[in-house]
Enzyme design. Structure first.
Site, PDB file in Angstrom:
ATOM      1  N   SER A  12      69.626  82.425 -29.769  1.00  0.00           N
ATOM      2  CA  SER A  12      68.194  82.514 -30.045  1.00  0.00           C
ATOM      3  C   SER A  12      67.424  81.681 -29.034  1.00  0.00           C
ATOM      4  O   SER A  12      67.992  80.895 -28.286  1.00  0.00           O
ATOM      5  CB  SER A  12      67.899  81.993 -31.455  1.00  0.00           C
ATOM      6  OG  SER A  12      68.031  80.580 -31.476  1.00  0.00           O
ATOM      7  N   LYS A  13      66.130  81.880 -29.036  1.00  0.00           N
ATOM      8  CA  LYS A  13      65.274  81.119 -28.125  1.00  0.00           C
ATOM      9  C   LYS A  13      65.422  79.631 -28.391  1.00  0.00           C
ATOM     10  O   LYS A  13      65.393  78.813 -27.476  1.00  0.00           O
ATOM     11  CB  LYS A  13      63.827  81.562 -28.313  1.00  0.00           C
ATOM     12  CG  LYS A  13      62.819  80.642 -27.651  1.00  0.00           C
ATOM     13  CD  LYS A  13      61.585  81.369 -27.208  1.00  0.00           C
ATOM     14  CE  LYS A  13      60.407  80.441 -26.986  1.00  0.00           C
ATOM     15  NZ  LYS A  13      60.720  79.159 -26.335  1.00  0.00           N
ATOM     16  N   ARG A  14      65.596  79.295 -29.671  1.00  0.00           N
ATOM     17  CA  ARG A  14      65.711  77.877 -30.014  1.00  0.00           C
ATOM     18  C   ARG A  14      66.939  77.214 -29.376  1.00  0.00           C
ATOM     19  O   ARG A  14      66.908  76.034 -29.025  1.00  0.00           O
ATOM     20  CB  ARG A  14      65.738  77.684 -31.530  1.00  0.00           C
ATOM     21  CG  ARG A  14      64.557  76.832 -31.981  1.00  0.00           C
ATOM     22  CD  ARG A  14      64.467  76.699 -33.484  1.00  0.00           C
ATOM     23  NE  ARG A  14      64.438  77.992 -34.141  1.00  0.00           N
ATOM     24  CZ  ARG A  14      65.125  78.283 -35.243  1.00  0.00           C
ATOM     25  NH1 ARG A  14      65.913  77.369 -35.789  1.00  0.00           N
ATOM     26  NH2 ARG A  14      65.026  79.476 -35.794  1.00  0.00           N
TER      27      ARG A  14
END
Ligand code: GLU
Length: 505
Positions: A262-264
């Protein structure tokens, strides 16, 4: 079946920046298309107007331009199957919705969101399907006159696909083999909404793949659950014979392998998940991109190509042309691929080694000139040739090479303490004289003369060379000393030694 022309498509929804997983999907489509002399189509799936993000389409186009993934037709590229933006194909979808309605493969439903919510509360695990549809407000359960009346009054409706229960649906997937699911687990999917006169993803996707004569649908694993429905839609239209072959690519996993990337993860571990920097038009938030971070497009391509595929041996460095030759959907893995971004850095390092030094010099010169330093490109290229094995990013080159062009004004404290001895000033003054006497300033001759001087005087080579390095470089790093002095020249070498003697206390 007759051999079909290979036609593949990359069909993003413009809901934001392109995720790196989407880039891999497009790359695999591209490699497959090129390998088979086929066509690569760029389609924009923008039927969900609520999720439209301005700028996303241009961003996607720019990303592929940078990466060297080329499209043959589609939005901004033209072609004979357009328009390629789904929001411009309303009439086409409407026609196909009517075909399904007329053949009884789909039906009209008036249930409001509130009514559906009430049903969900009433019936546990409610699903709009064969077991429940006759108790709902739709054209199968209501008299025709009432349906006509509601429509003529302008009451909003949706069109649902009528799924026959209890049937095994086979999805023949190149990567996953025969995937079978029972139709009873599917719900009567909404295909069209009268409110915006637009189809949903499922209908538009199938109609377009058919009309655009797509032969292979290569896409992320997240679309596998939709595939049985898509197979049923092809069948409902009578298009089984030209149904594309599916290939659902493995998921991209977090670097530790636990769950979807994910982007996180990128924010947390410090790597980009987007090809280019993205400026969110709403929040103003800026997300880093591979391009701006300093990755070479060929390194990103090579890295992504190996996330879920390998050539069957341990070859790792592959150009786009080689990838086109070697790529094979049958060699794609089913299991998710760990996103090992350290490997991406490694590829970047490798590609810098392969890059032409003059080209790198031209890039470094931009940075140099911005700092008011200039030098002939040949000299810069020569230095880069000596130094590039030490960097992973082009932008690190200048910092690494700087001492060739700018004399040190400060001397690293730790190195000075360790390497600059009491006898160093006198020895360095002597060395400056020795060097002044060298006519042939080649690496070899310098080395011979200086080493002989050290030997004659009975000096300690380590002490001399360490102090010499501190004087020339300003710290303890760098390549072979005479490689450096050969580049900076005799006058500069002498000047730096004298300056060090004056300034190092
Ligand atoms: N519009 C879908 C997406 O955003 C396309 C999925 C597909 O390739 O069928 O990925």
């Amino acid at each position: 079946m007759a051999e079909r022309r290979v036609r593949v498509r990359f069909a993003p929804s413009p809901t934001g920046p392109l995720h790196i997983g989407g880039v891999r999907t497009a790359l695999y489509n591209y490699l497959f298309a090129r390998q088979n002399g086929g066509d690569m189509v760029f389609r924009i799936e923008d039927t969900d107007s609520n999720r439209f993000v301005p700028g996303a389409e241009d961003y996607i186009i720019e990303s592929f331009k940078w990466l060297g993934v080329e499209f043959d037709e589609g939005v901004s590229f033209g072609g004979n199957y357009g328009p390629y933006r789904q929001s411009e194909r309303r009439d086409i979808y409407k026609k196909y919705v009517n075909i399904l309605l007329e053949s009884g493969k789909a039906y009209i439903a008036f249930d409001t969101p509130e009514e559906l919510e009430a049903k969900r509360n009433e019936i546990k695990n409610f699903q709009y399907d064969a077991s429940t549809r006759m108790s709902m407000r739709n054209s199968l359960a209501m008299p025709k006159e009432e349906v006509d009346r509601l429509i003529s009054e302008g009451v909003q409706y949706v069109v649902r696909f009528k799924i026959e229960p209890n049937e095994d649906v086979h999805v023949n997937d190149i990567i996953r083999g025969d995937v079978v699911i029972n139709s009873s687990i599917l719900d009567d999917k909404v295909l069209y909404k009268s409110a915006d006169e637009l189809p949903t993803y499922h209908l538009a996707n199938i109609v377009d793949d058919h009309l655009m004569e797509i032969s292979h649908v290569i896409r992320g694993e997240e679309w596998l659950p939709s595939a049985p429905l898509h197979v049923l839609l092809y069948r409902a239209f009578g298009w089984e014979d030209t149904m594309p072959q599916f290939a659902h690519l493995p998921l991209l996993l977090k670097p530790d392998g636990n769950g979807k990337l994910s982007k996180r993860d990128g924010d947390r571990l410090g790597f980009p998940v987007f090809p280019l920097e993205w400026h969110d038009p709403k929040s103003g938030e800026i997300s880093s991109g591979y391009r701006e971070t300093g990755y070479l497009p060929e390194a990103v391509i090579n890295f992504l190509a190996l996330l879920g595929w390998n050539p069957g041996n341990d070859q790792e460095i592959m150009s786009m042309d080689e990838l086109i030759k070697l790529f094979d959907l049958h060699r794609c893995s089913k299991a998710g691929a760990k996103f090992d971004f350290e490997k991406c850095k490694w590829f970047n390092h490798q590609y810098i080694q392969l890059k032409d030094n003059t080209e790198l010099a031209q890039q470094m010169l931009v940075q140099m000139r911005a700092e008011g330093v200039d030098a002939p490109v040949e000299k810069v290229a020569k230095v880069i040739g000596m130094m590039k094995s030490r960097v992973s990013f082009v932008k690190e080159l200048w910092d690494t090479c700087k001492f060739f062009f700018v004399a040190p004004t400060e001397y690293d404290e730790k190195t000075r303490k360790k390497r600059w001895k009491e006898e160093s000033p006198a020895q360095m003054t002597e060395l400056a004289e020795v060097i002044a006497g060298i006519d042939d300033f080649s690496i070899e001759n310098q080395e011979n003369v200086v080493m002989k001087w050290i030997e004659d005087k009975g000096y300690n080579t380590g002490i001399i060379m360490n102090a010499f390095r501190l004087a020339i470089v300003g710290e303890g790093k760098g390549p072979h000393m005479f490689d450096i002095t050969e580049v900076i020249g005799k006058e500069e070498t002498i000047a730096r030694i004298k300056r060090a003697v004056e300034n190092i206390k």
